[in-house]
Scaffold this active site. Sequence first.
Site, PDB file in Angstrom:
ATOM      1  N   GLU A 198       0.865  -1.180   0.000  1.00  0.00           N
ATOM      2  CA  GLU A 198       0.000   0.000   0.000  1.00  0.00           C
ATOM      3  C   GLU A 198       0.893   1.219   0.000  1.00  0.00           C
ATOM      4  O   GLU A 198       1.874   1.282   0.725  1.00  0.00           O
ATOM      5  CB  GLU A 198      -0.870   0.041   1.255  1.00  0.00           C
ATOM      6  CG  GLU A 198      -2.003  -0.970   1.229  1.00  0.00           C
ATOM      7  CD  GLU A 198      -2.849  -0.906   2.503  1.00  0.00           C
ATOM      8  OE1 GLU A 198      -3.595  -1.859   2.738  1.00  0.00           O
ATOM      9  OE2 GLU A 198      -2.742   0.079   3.258  1.00  0.00           O
ATOM     10  N   ASP A 217      -6.085   9.695  10.327  1.00  0.00           N
ATOM     11  CA  ASP A 217      -4.724   9.200  10.505  1.00  0.00           C
ATOM     12  C   ASP A 217      -4.156   9.600  11.847  1.00  0.00           C
ATOM     13  O   ASP A 217      -4.347  10.726  12.299  1.00  0.00           O
ATOM     14  CB  ASP A 217      -3.804   9.734   9.397  1.00  0.00           C
ATOM     15  CG  ASP A 217      -4.005   8.968   8.113  1.00  0.00           C
ATOM     16  OD1 ASP A 217      -4.172   7.742   8.188  1.00  0.00           O
ATOM     17  OD2 ASP A 217      -4.009   9.605   7.045  1.00  0.00           O
TER      18      ASP A 217
END
Lengths: 410, 266
Positions: free
Chosen positions: B49, B60
């Site tokens: 990824e 995040d």
Amino acid sequence: MKLKIRKNLALIDQHDKNFMYGGKFGGNFIPETLKKPIDDLTKLFAKLRKDKKFLKERDHYFKTYVGAPTPFIKLDNLTDHLGGAQIYAKVVSEANGGAHKIYNATVHCLIAKKAGKRFIVGDTGAGYAGKMLSMAAKKFGLKCKIFMGAKDIKRQRPNVEAIKKNGAEIVPVTTGSQTLVDAVSECMRYWVSNCDTTHMCVGSTVGPNIFIKICAWSTAQISRELIKQINDEFGKIPSKLKLINCVGGGSSAAGFWNEFMNTDAEFIGVEAGGPKNSKLHAAPLTNGSKIGILHGAAQYVIQDKEGQIGSTESISAGLDYPGISPLHCFLKDAKRARYTSANDEEALSAYKLVSGLENISPSLEPSHAFAEAIKLAPKLDSSEVIIVNSCGDSIKDKDIIKQKLGSYKR
Amino acid sequence: MKSKIALAFQNCKKEKRPALITYTVAGDNTKNNSLKILNEISKHADILELGFPHNTPIADGGQIQGSSHRALKNGIKLKDVFQIVKKFKKNNPDKPIILMGYFNLIYQKGENNFLKSCKLSGVDGLIIVDLPYPENKNFAKKCKKKSISFIQLLSPTTSRERMKKIVNDSHDMIYYISMLSTTGGRLKVSPKKILQNYNTIKRINPKKNLVIGFGITEKTISSLKSANGLVVGSMLCKIITKSLKMRQNPVTKLAKVVYNLRNKIL
Ligand SMILES: Cc1ncc(COP(=O)(O)O)c(C=O)c1O
């Protein structure tokens, strides 16, 4: 393409099944984890706003705790001084705590109680949203955490102290520009990790759709009061009426205008133009920013070509935000409201003039709205009426005002 | 024809182990280094990824924010992200690459343009953090048409009914978020509980490749190895941060760590 506003439908409800206004503003651009909490909150709010008992409770606290109605006064000296339109103020800063943020904070605490939550978190820029949430949380017995940019903690000291005194924890946000935009991001991130036990209050009409709805539904109290006060004063709604309000996220403006949607009243929103000779500003509507996604909603937002959110600057922490409520994007494109900006210097001189002539002391946010009123009034006939939402008290800005103008008197 | 992502899972199943999936941010700490990192870790990882950074991420944690910040400070642009993928794919045509990021960057570039660039550079799949089901249906369809996997996310808050719909509409891989957390949080749920939820989802359609991510580190990875795949991200970002601080080479450091991770799930 001009968007259409439907009559007989509250502004907050004019979205499609994807929660988009005018097909392009708003929505729920959120991580999967927040889908369920947001769904739950959406269902709960839909139920509560139809629940007579809940409405009674809200009205009770608005009256006894917030202090409804806030005063509606004529600014005779300012009117005489400018020599044009009659200028009035809706003095929302008289509400408990000193700003309109108390409406949203109170309603969120009531909802959090109904949802069985014991913790509540919120963002703040100017510190009023945080101060009010900490106040209401204390009153309703919720444990409260406030996210605030490190830059704002420095420049809005009086509100920071109030938040602490109310027993809430302040979490300084040190990422990015260390202002409101980062506080909202950090608050949302915190909610992602704690949504099982914690209720989130977004401080303005921004964020995922349900937060826009709850906030505008709460601040609508301002125009519910005002429409009565206007009828008492004039016997009717004046045919040439301008309602001027500053817009950061847009919660005070949305509340100030809501009940006038189907009247001929003209809506003028005033964004933060930033320092006079700076490229930086916080006025996405005035400066033609493109639509992008910020904090879970599509809106006009200051950004670069790639889609990175842009830097902003304003003397007013409450307006210093790169985005703007999807409701205002919708009102702009439907041409129901018009938006302009005032720069830092104009806001400061408006503060000086208004607080010098009148018995009110607007904070730097509504001073932006007064700046526009001061520009417009001399050009208008005395049969015209301007009402400015004086939505916040200047006490929080005493350091900035002292520094810029040499003194702060109260 | 089977996608590269599907083939990667097939290989792992043959070897009776979960797929090791890494997450690093494009441009962290430089464009060159992030390419070198991909080249090195791809020797031990099965699927890569690659984050395309956004400066206002709402999901995040600190580690990935740090990586994104470094990359953006270095001036990383989407076109650089695609360049990195293209260069990587030249030497590793069969290793699947999944881009991960926030929707605004796609929105600004235009969905079709974005997918065209994905195709040209060799991107195999996409994870868009803030484009949940069903709002993502249209875009997911566009991806499928271009043979790019749109990877749906599931979380502990996802209802049963919603899970079924999402699993049904999913492509080659589904991502289960292990706990209520932003990326990089400490694993606050027991591996046993995570695997229980994992198995509930698996039972909806056992054929679908389901991976677990969030909070996985060297310490926790082996306890979850019965899953089809395991994603390690924040821990890798943290190692880049640490090695920069200690003036070590992040590329060699990361290669070693990913090698160790791989050994823990054999
Ligand atoms: C007094 C005051 N006015 C205006 C604003 C701007 O927010 P909004 O546009 O949501 O009213 C703030 C925000 O902190 C504020 O404190």
